[in-house]
Design a protein around this motif. Structure first.
Motif, PDB file in Angstrom:
ATOM      1  N   ARG A  37      51.132  14.931  62.661  1.00 49.88           N
ATOM      2  CA  ARG A  37      51.152  15.899  63.900  1.00 49.88           C
ATOM      3  C   ARG A  37      50.851  17.246  63.462  1.00 49.88           C
ATOM      4  N   PHE A  38      51.245  17.899  62.365  1.00 51.77           N
ATOM      5  CA  PHE A  38      51.019  19.260  62.051  1.00 51.77           C
ATOM      6  C   PHE A  38      50.221  19.683  60.798  1.00 51.77           C
TER       7      PHE A  38
ATOM      8  N   THR B 247      53.201  18.257  72.182  1.00 54.36           N
ATOM      9  CA  THR B 247      53.099  19.548  73.399  1.00 54.36           C
ATOM     10  C   THR B 247      53.221  18.984  74.729  1.00 54.36           C
ATOM     11  N   LYS B 248      52.276  17.618  75.177  1.00 56.13           N
ATOM     12  CA  LYS B 248      52.476  17.315  76.555  1.00 56.13           C
ATOM     13  C   LYS B 248      53.932  16.960  76.819  1.00 56.13           C
ATOM     14  N   GLY B 249      54.611  16.320  75.830  1.00 57.63           N
ATOM     15  CA  GLY B 249      56.143  15.985  76.003  1.00 57.63           C
ATOM     16  C   GLY B 249      56.851  17.369  76.400  1.00 57.63           C
ATOM     17  N   LEU B 250      56.546  18.329  75.612  1.00 55.37           N
ATOM     18  CA  LEU B 250      57.394  19.521  75.937  1.00 55.37           C
ATOM     19  C   LEU B 250      57.218  19.903  77.165  1.00 55.37           C
ATOM     20  N   ILE B 251      55.719  20.196  77.530  1.00 49.26           N
ATOM     21  CA  ILE B 251      55.456  20.459  79.172  1.00 49.26           C
ATOM     22  C   ILE B 251      55.976  19.749  80.285  1.00 49.26           C
ATOM     23  N   PHE B 252      56.183  18.411  80.162  1.00 49.33           N
ATOM     24  CA  PHE B 252      56.804  17.437  81.088  1.00 49.33           C
ATOM     25  C   PHE B 252      58.350  17.719  80.927  1.00 49.33           C
ATOM     26  N   ASN B 253      58.988  17.978  79.762  1.00 53.42           N
ATOM     27  CA  ASN B 253      60.345  18.342  79.562  1.00 53.42           C
ATOM     28  C   ASN B 253      60.625  19.514  80.382  1.00 53.42           C
TER      29      ASN B 253
ATOM     30  N   LYS C 216      50.806  34.822  62.237  1.00 54.90           N
ATOM     31  CA  LYS C 216      50.531  35.631  61.206  1.00 54.90           C
ATOM     32  C   LYS C 216      50.561  34.743  60.145  1.00 54.90           C
ATOM     33  N   LYS C 217      49.686  34.785  59.138  1.00 56.31           N
ATOM     34  CA  LYS C 217      49.374  34.047  57.903  1.00 56.31           C
ATOM     35  C   LYS C 217      50.568  34.625  56.909  1.00 56.31           C
ATOM     36  N   THR C 218      51.339  33.696  56.378  1.00 52.76           N
ATOM     37  CA  THR C 218      52.515  33.929  55.400  1.00 52.76           C
ATOM     38  C   THR C 218      52.537  32.950  54.401  1.00 52.76           C
ATOM     39  N   SER C 219      52.592  33.493  53.081  1.00 58.31           N
ATOM     40  CA  SER C 219      52.846  32.496  52.164  1.00 58.31           C
ATOM     41  C   SER C 219      54.060  31.858  52.148  1.00 58.31           C
ATOM     42  N   PRO C 220      53.923  30.283  51.655  1.00 56.25           N
ATOM     43  CA  PRO C 220      52.853  29.562  51.050  1.00 56.25           C
ATOM     44  C   PRO C 220      51.766  28.837  52.102  1.00 56.25           C
ATOM     45  N   PHE C 221      51.902  29.225  53.371  1.00 56.42           N
ATOM     46  CA  PHE C 221      51.158  28.622  54.181  1.00 56.42           C
ATOM     47  C   PHE C 221      49.616  29.334  54.243  1.00 56.42           C
ATOM     48  N   SER C 222      48.623  28.329  54.217  1.00 55.86           N
ATOM     49  CA  SER C 222      47.294  28.795  54.126  1.00 55.86           C
ATOM     50  C   SER C 222      46.655  29.356  55.333  1.00 55.86           C
ATOM     51  N   LYS C 223      47.087  29.182  56.462  1.00 58.32           N
ATOM     52  CA  LYS C 223      46.811  29.783  57.801  1.00 58.32           C
ATOM     53  C   LYS C 223      48.195  30.074  58.764  1.00 58.32           C
ATOM     54  N   PRO C 224      47.958  30.636  59.732  1.00 63.17           N
ATOM     55  CA  PRO C 224      49.075  30.837  60.616  1.00 63.17           C
ATOM     56  C   PRO C 224      49.430  29.520  61.115  1.00 63.17           C
ATOM     57  N   LEU C 225      51.002  29.551  61.299  1.00 61.67           N
ATOM     58  CA  LEU C 225      51.582  28.414  61.670  1.00 61.67           C
ATOM     59  C   LEU C 225      51.077  27.929  63.261  1.00 61.67           C
ATOM     60  N   ILE C 226      50.786  28.877  63.980  1.00 60.52           N
ATOM     61  CA  ILE C 226      50.234  28.749  65.427  1.00 60.52           C
ATOM     62  C   ILE C 226      49.075  27.711  65.441  1.00 60.52           C
ATOM     63  N   ALA C 227      48.246  27.760  64.314  1.00 59.03           N
ATOM     64  CA  ALA C 227      46.999  27.054  64.273  1.00 59.03           C
ATOM     65  C   ALA C 227      47.389  25.445  64.216  1.00 59.03           C
ATOM     66  N   SER C 228      48.521  25.116  63.413  1.00 59.99           N
ATOM     67  CA  SER C 228      48.822  23.809  63.254  1.00 59.99           C
ATOM     68  C   SER C 228      49.558  23.311  64.602  1.00 59.99           C
TER      69      SER C 228
ATOM     70  N   LEU D  70      48.664  24.292  67.697  1.00 58.81           N
ATOM     71  CA  LEU D  70      47.622  24.095  68.661  1.00 58.81           C
ATOM     72  C   LEU D  70      46.892  22.972  68.256  1.00 58.81           C
ATOM     73  N   LYS D  71      46.620  22.673  67.193  1.00 64.51           N
ATOM     74  CA  LYS D  71      46.104  21.422  66.673  1.00 64.51           C
ATOM     75  C   LYS D  71      46.491  20.218  67.288  1.00 64.51           C
ATOM     76  N   GLU D  72      48.098  20.266  67.029  1.00 65.87           N
ATOM     77  CA  GLU D  72      48.799  19.190  67.569  1.00 65.87           C
ATOM     78  C   GLU D  72      48.428  18.327  68.797  1.00 65.87           C
ATOM     79  N   PHE D  73      48.086  19.193  69.871  1.00 66.74           N
ATOM     80  CA  PHE D  73      47.553  18.813  71.139  1.00 66.74           C
ATOM     81  C   PHE D  73      46.644  17.652  71.012  1.00 66.74           C
ATOM     82  N   SER D  74      45.633  18.008  69.983  1.00 63.65           N
ATOM     83  CA  SER D  74      44.464  16.729  70.220  1.00 63.65           C
ATOM     84  C   SER D  74      44.586  15.929  68.972  1.00 63.65           C
ATOM     85  N   VAL D  75      45.647  15.660  68.273  1.00 65.12           N
ATOM     86  CA  VAL D  75      45.846  14.739  67.449  1.00 65.12           C
ATOM     87  C   VAL D  75      46.211  13.272  67.761  1.00 65.12           C
ATOM     88  N   PRO D  76      45.541  12.400  67.704  1.00 66.88           N
ATOM     89  CA  PRO D  76      45.574  10.957  68.127  1.00 66.88           C
ATOM     90  C   PRO D  76      47.058  10.543  68.011  1.00 66.88           C
ATOM     91  N   SER D  77      47.584   9.924  68.707  1.00 65.40           N
ATOM     92  CA  SER D  77      49.139   9.324  68.884  1.00 65.40           C
ATOM     93  C   SER D  77      48.965   7.964  68.247  1.00 65.40           C
TER      94      SER D  77
END
Length: 459
Positions: A151-152, A196-202, A115-127, A129-136
């Motif tokens: 990352r987020f 995200t990948k690290g959490l899956i392996f863990n 859910k989008k909750t103030s003061p965030f401009s979008k649902p946190l899940i979007a941040s 999910l995006k983390e998975f593709s952020v370059p290290s």
């Protein structure tokens, strides 16, 4: 074997306690510079029996360190004194931040992430999910703020991480090392390319078994969020003090160490009264304080110890008549970008019943203590600042029945970028110099009560 524990905070008390179990027939002494043990943990009742916690107030039961403290509590026969906050309570679920003149509830459940909750401009899940593709980014260390922003995104860094660091160590997330709180997640990025990948392996890896105890089982069954004791958190250090004294630990209060000399395989340790010789020293005082004591003989070690600096925090406890908090919760934190002199406010009476009245704790200063309070000369100034902000933010018009101001000088070490390397250099120096010295306490491997107790046990 004759040993000395330097410092009577919860770290020093725990060190002495575990020493009595490991080397029960040794001569163990403990020196504490002040007139009481317990360090920053102090639970004081006012004239109406209201508890004012002047520093730490609750413990988290989960994690290896949390499980270890529960085991210690069970050994000390304090289980019946525990007062838990359950996971379904308002105090556990409702945690807020003060941003742009308003209080905002932080997401507290998996559903709220969508859910989008103030003061965030979008649902946190979007941040997330995006983390998975952020370059290290291949680096050794970085500020925890920069890591979360990379990352987020900036909103997570500003509205989640920055106030959290204010609440935990009164520090600036733009200076605190990522290893302070998110070392495992940082290593996931460095190893797997993303958190995200690290959490899956863990999740697929074999889990470490936590120590078993009936209290740990009860905590899980009843779903505790955090807990304290019916008479306040100081119940724990008071009981450890009583137990180690009964086991023969020589307790010396008002005894300040003034100098440490290393003479081959023993130490000559001075205080303001006399001089003693010991085979081993367990120092649990702040690294800055130890640096002064070893400077003459080991200037390089002293320089390394001085790198770990601590901040001052002002605590203002407020007691009001009646129930004044309209939306119960644990309290709220203030992100640094709001440029306010307060770090946050804890709703003590929402966490634990306080005879039907409202009890609040205002935290002030920390990294920004000099910025806001360098010219303050008395408690009344701190009280007025705290009360004005509480009244404005929480819409309280009443005046307190009582209050207490406590200035905690050099109370929380700051694990700034490079802290882990500094610790490695300190340990390497002690090892190569073959010093009969062991280091414990909040300057090194965790500032929380659970952290220093587990460090004492491991030591």
């Amino acid at each position: 074997m004759t040993v000395l524990v330097l410092g009577g905070g919860v770290s020093g008390l725990s060190t002495a306690y575990y020493l009595t179990k490991q080397i029960p027939f040794s001569s163990i002494s403990l020196w504490e510079a002040s007139q009481r043990t317990g360090g920053w943990i102090k639970s004081q009742k006012n004239e109406k029996g209201i508890i004012f916690e002047q520093a730490a107030r609750t413990l988290r039961p989960r994690s290896e360190a949390g499980a270890n403290t529960l085991n210690l509590i069970e050994e000390l026969q304090l289980s019946n004194d525990i007062c838990p906050i359950y996971s379904n309570s308002a105090a556990a679920k409702n945690r807020l931040i003060f941003v742009k003149g308003k209080l905002h509830a932080l997401p507290s459940s998996p559903i709220s992430l969508f859910k989008k909750t103030s003061p965030f401009s979008k649902p946190l899940i979007a941040s997330f999910l995006k983390e998975f593709s952020v370059p290290s980014k291949r680096i050794k260390d970085e500020p925890i703020y920069d890591f979360m922003k990379r990352r987020f995104g900036i909103e997570v860094a500003d509205y989640l991480m920055s106030p959290l660091i204010c609440g935990i160590c009164a520090g600036n997330a733009k200076e605190i090392s990522v290893y302070f709180l998110l070392g495992k997640l940082f290593e996931y990025e460095q190893t797997y390319g993303s958190i995200t990948k690290g959490l899956i392996f863990n999740m697929l890896a074999k889990k470490t078994e936590l120590p078993k105890s009936s209290l740990l089982s009860k905590m899980r069954q009843e779903k505790w969020s955090v807990y304290s004791f019916h008479s306040g958190l100081e119940t724990l250090p008071k009981k450890i003090h009583k137990v180690i004294e009964s086991k023969g630990v020589e307790m010396s209060l008002n005894t300040k160490c003034t100098k440490i000399e290393f003479n081959k395989k023993e130490l000559i340790i001075h205080n303001q009264k006399n001089t003693v010789r010991k085979k081993h020293l367990f120092s649990t005082i702040l690294s800055e304080q130890l640096a002064v004591l070893v400077r003459d003989e080991h200037p390089k070690l002293s320089t390394l110890l001085e790198k770990i600096q601590s901040v001052n925090v002002a605590i203002v406890n407020l007691h009001f008549r009646g129930t004044l908090i309209k939306d119960p919760g644990f309290g709220f934190l203030v992100p640094p970008q709001e440029n306010l002199p307060i770090l946050g406010v804890i709703y003590d009476s929402c966490c634990f019943e306080q005879k039907g009245d409202t009890v609040l704790t205002v935290m002030m200063g920390g990294h920004w203590f000099k910025k806001y309070f360098s010219n303050f000369t008395n408690d009344q100034q701190f009280y007025e600042i705290a009360l004005n902000h509480v009244k404005r933010i929480l819409n309280i018009t009443e005046s307190p029945l009582s209050y207490k101001v406590t200035i905690l000088e050099k109370c929380i070490p700051q694990y700034t970028v490079g802290h882990r390397k500094t610790i490695e250099q300190i340990e390497d120096y002690v090892r190569k110099a073959e010093l009969p010295l062991s280091l414990c306490g909040m300057s090194y491997n965790g500032v929380g009560v659970n952290d220093v107790i587990l460090a004492a046990k491991n030591l």
